[in-house]
Design a protein around this motif. Structure first.
Motif, PDB file in Angstrom:
ATOM      1  N   GLU A 249      -3.800  -4.615 -10.932  1.00 54.09           N
ATOM      2  CA  GLU A 249      -5.067  -5.286 -11.207  1.00 54.09           C
ATOM      3  C   GLU A 249      -5.287  -6.531 -10.351  1.00 54.09           C
ATOM      4  N   ALA A 250      -4.240  -7.073  -9.772  1.00 55.41           N
ATOM      5  CA  ALA A 250      -4.367  -8.284  -8.958  1.00 55.41           C
ATOM      6  C   ALA A 250      -4.941  -8.028  -7.574  1.00 55.41           C
ATOM      7  N   ALA A 251      -5.037  -6.771  -7.151  1.00 56.59           N
ATOM      8  CA  ALA A 251      -5.507  -6.494  -5.789  1.00 56.59           C
ATOM      9  C   ALA A 251      -6.510  -5.355  -5.795  1.00 56.59           C
ATOM     10  N   PHE A 252      -7.784  -5.704  -5.649  1.00 63.20           N
ATOM     11  CA  PHE A 252      -8.865  -4.726  -5.530  1.00 63.20           C
ATOM     12  C   PHE A 252      -9.274  -4.560  -4.066  1.00 63.20           C
ATOM     13  N   THR A 253      -9.666  -5.627  -3.423  1.00 64.31           N
ATOM     14  CA  THR A 253     -10.198  -5.563  -2.066  1.00 64.31           C
ATOM     15  C   THR A 253      -9.092  -5.672  -1.022  1.00 64.31           C
ATOM     16  N   GLY A 254      -9.462  -5.380   0.227  1.00 60.45           N
ATOM     17  CA  GLY A 254      -8.523  -5.574   1.321  1.00 60.45           C
ATOM     18  C   GLY A 254      -8.054  -7.012   1.406  1.00 60.45           C
ATOM     19  N   GLN A 255      -8.967  -7.953   1.147  1.00 61.92           N
ATOM     20  CA  GLN A 255      -8.592  -9.369   1.161  1.00 61.92           C
ATOM     21  C   GLN A 255      -7.579  -9.683   0.073  1.00 61.92           C
ATOM     22  N   ASP A 256      -7.739  -9.036  -1.105  1.00 62.83           N
ATOM     23  CA  ASP A 256      -6.759  -9.213  -2.178  1.00 62.83           C
ATOM     24  C   ASP A 256      -5.384  -8.711  -1.752  1.00 62.83           C
ATOM     25  N   VAL A 257      -5.359  -7.576  -1.059  1.00 64.37           N
ATOM     26  CA  VAL A 257      -4.090  -7.019  -0.603  1.00 64.37           C
ATOM     27  C   VAL A 257      -3.434  -7.963   0.404  1.00 64.37           C
ATOM     28  N   ILE A 258      -4.233  -8.544   1.291  1.00 61.45           N
ATOM     29  CA  ILE A 258      -3.704  -9.514   2.257  1.00 61.45           C
ATOM     30  C   ILE A 258      -3.086 -10.706   1.532  1.00 61.45           C
ATOM     31  N   ARG A 259      -3.777 -11.193   0.507  1.00 62.14           N
ATOM     32  CA  ARG A 259      -3.258 -12.343  -0.244  1.00 62.14           C
ATOM     33  C   ARG A 259      -1.965 -11.969  -0.963  1.00 62.14           C
ATOM     34  N   ALA A 260      -1.942 -10.792  -1.570  1.00 67.83           N
ATOM     35  CA  ALA A 260      -0.727 -10.353  -2.261  1.00 67.83           C
ATOM     36  C   ALA A 260       0.440 -10.223  -1.290  1.00 67.83           C
ATOM     37  N   GLY A 261       0.155  -9.705  -0.095  1.00 70.84           N
ATOM     38  CA  GLY A 261       1.203  -9.582   0.902  1.00 70.84           C
ATOM     39  C   GLY A 261       1.663 -10.924   1.433  1.00 70.84           C
ATOM     40  N   THR A 262       0.731 -11.823   1.663  1.00 69.46           N
ATOM     41  CA  THR A 262       1.063 -13.154   2.178  1.00 69.46           C
ATOM     42  C   THR A 262       1.929 -13.924   1.183  1.00 69.46           C
ATOM     43  N   LEU A 263       1.605 -13.799  -0.108  1.00 69.27           N
ATOM     44  CA  LEU A 263       2.363 -14.495  -1.144  1.00 69.27           C
ATOM     45  C   LEU A 263       3.640 -13.764  -1.537  1.00 69.27           C
ATOM     46  N   ALA A 264       3.805 -12.525  -1.060  1.00 68.24           N
ATOM     47  CA  ALA A 264       4.935 -11.683  -1.488  1.00 68.24           C
ATOM     48  C   ALA A 264       4.906 -11.512  -3.003  1.00 68.24           C
ATOM     49  N   ALA A 265       3.732 -11.106  -3.521  1.00 67.06           N
ATOM     50  CA  ALA A 265       3.524 -10.982  -4.959  1.00 67.06           C
ATOM     51  C   ALA A 265       4.079  -9.686  -5.537  1.00 67.06           C
ATOM     52  N   GLY A 266       4.663  -8.860  -4.704  1.00 67.20           N
ATOM     53  CA  GLY A 266       5.260  -7.605  -5.133  1.00 67.20           C
ATOM     54  C   GLY A 266       5.700  -6.844  -3.906  1.00 67.20           C
ATOM     55  N   SER A 267       6.267  -5.659  -4.135  1.00 62.35           N
ATOM     56  CA  SER A 267       6.700  -4.838  -3.003  1.00 62.35           C
ATOM     57  C   SER A 267       6.148  -3.428  -3.055  1.00 62.35           C
ATOM     58  N   VAL A 268       5.320  -3.142  -4.068  1.00 64.08           N
ATOM     59  CA  VAL A 268       4.641  -1.854  -4.206  1.00 64.08           C
ATOM     60  C   VAL A 268       3.190  -2.136  -4.561  1.00 64.08           C
ATOM     61  N   LEU A 269       2.263  -1.326  -4.024  1.00 61.48           N
ATOM     62  CA  LEU A 269       0.840  -1.479  -4.337  1.00 61.48           C
ATOM     63  C   LEU A 269       0.311  -0.197  -4.947  1.00 61.48           C
ATOM     64  N   SER A 270      -0.435  -0.342  -6.048  1.00 62.07           N
ATOM     65  CA  SER A 270      -1.107   0.783  -6.688  1.00 62.07           C
ATOM     66  C   SER A 270      -2.482   0.974  -6.055  1.00 62.07           C
ATOM     67  N   LEU A 271      -2.733   2.186  -5.565  1.00 62.75           N
ATOM     68  CA  LEU A 271      -3.987   2.513  -4.886  1.00 62.75           C
ATOM     69  C   LEU A 271      -4.922   3.252  -5.843  1.00 62.75           C
TER      70      LEU A 271
END
Length: 373
Positions: A249-271
């Motif tokens: 739920e923390a990553a909807f948009t591409g920008q959200d994914v970039i932020r999650a990756g930059t912060l290292a907020a996890g290591s798996v993404l649900s698509l």
């Protein structure tokens, strides 16, 4: 052949589920969808779907708002374009309405289906073509009744349909959730891989207390333990957890994914289509996530066979999909919206074959289950 979009219709459909499905913030016994049908000038039609969970509890969208935004804003924006002008359709819908990702995904799915059916091509070909036609499929244990869940899991294992299970927790006190989880693991842990989904149900402090216990139990993956609004907390937890965390739920948009990756907020993404807003954007999100080193997981929102087929068209075209997909939605419904159904065999879900999304919508069922008011 004239591929001009001539008409777009939508319906709300309510489909009972075979058992209750519980999340940290809601429980459903009936799954609701918005179904979209696109009709082309050549006479061909295509279908798409938008799903929610318990109204606007999982995200800001409800089926009522999705239908309204499709009918009033999105459909008029794409009428008159060619069904194959996917990027143009996306731009026009983006100009017509902010966010509304589920609604946009439903319209775009219908365009892919209609275009593919008209041209005799699978929708996956518009996304680069298939690299797989089947993938590991996960089943969610979410009734909250450990005895029922153990029986359900054993039946799935015996039928060779599922050997990875996602247990929904976060809707009870953590110690109760852990006790239920231990019972499930004791019953099936030697035969199956187990994931937990907390659905934002824990605070950061609670997660700090209990993540080590989940690791000790051998849990393979932990999904969205705390609030989607607190990406920094997810990053702190990810840095201390011995089990990989999945961002949902923390990553909807591409920008959200970039932020999650930059912060290292996890290591798996649900698509999910309902997060990305369409098939093309979903594939883009997967590419961004992969560039940050995320492993990829094919998430679901209890879609029917229509929404499942749209997701599989994208998932089949991804270079990597490390965790497979949890698209079990058609199997939890009392009846699906397509004829023939999606094939589940040898612990895998198999992509439909044929033009467009490769499915035939059961219009009699659609009409019977459509909301009348």
């Amino acid at each position: 052949m004239d591929l001009t979009v001539r008409a777009i219709e939508s319906w709300i459909v309510d489909v009972p589920t075979a058992r209750p499905h519980k999340l940290s913030n809601t429980q459903i016994a009936c799954q609701s969808y918005v179904i979209v049908r696109v009709t082309l000038a050549c006479g061909e039609t295509g279908y798409g779907e938008a799903a929610t969970l318990g109204g606007p509890r999982w995200s800001e969208s409800s089926v009522e708002s999705i239908k309204a935004n499709i009918d009033v804003y999105l459909a008029p924006a794409v009428l008159g374009i060619r069904a194959t002008d996917f990027e143009l359709a996306s731009l026009l819908m983006a100009s017509a309405a902010q966010r509304n990702f589920a609604a946009k995904a439903a319209v775009e799915s219908a365009l892919f289906d209609a275009a593919g059916r008209a041209l005799g091509l699978p929708a996956s070909l518009f996304l680069g073509g298939q690299v797989r036609n089947a993938m590991e499929v996960i089943w969610a244990l979410a009734s909250g009744d450990a005895d029922q869940e153990i029986e359900e899991a054993r039946a799935k294992l015996a039928a060779r349909e599922h050997r990875t299970f996602k247990v929904k927790i976060g809707f009870r006190e953590p110690r109760e959730d852990i006790s239920r989880l231990r019972r499930i693991l004791d019953a099936i842990g030697g035969e199956a891989r187990v994931i937990v989904d907390i659905n934002q149900g824990w605070s950061e402090a609670t997660a700090l207390r209990f993540l080590p216990e989940l690791a000790e139990m051998g849990i393979a993956l932990i999904e969205q333990p705390c609030s989607a609004l607190n990406m920094e907390a997810m990053a702190r937890l990810a840095g201390r957890s011995n089990v990989p965390l999945m961002v949902d739920e923390a990553a909807f948009t591409g920008q959200d994914v970039i932020r999650a990756g930059t912060l290292a907020a996890g290591s798996v993404l649900s698509l999910k289509l309902v997060k990305s807003g369409g098939l093309i954007e979903l594939k883009r999100a997967a590419g961004i996530a992969a560039a940050f080193g995320f492993e990829l997981y094919g998430g679901c929102l209890l879609e029917s066979g229509i929404g499942t087929a749209a997701h599989l068209a994208v998932f089949s075209s991804l270079p990597r999909l490390e965790w497979g997909t949890e698209h079990f939605g058609p199997r939890i419904l009392v009846e699906d919206l397509i004829r023939g159904g999606i094939v589940y065999r040898d612990f895998q879900i198999h992509c439909p074959e044929g033009p467009g999304l490769g499915i035939e919508v059961n219009e009699d069922t659609l009409s019977r289950l459509a909301r009348k008011t």
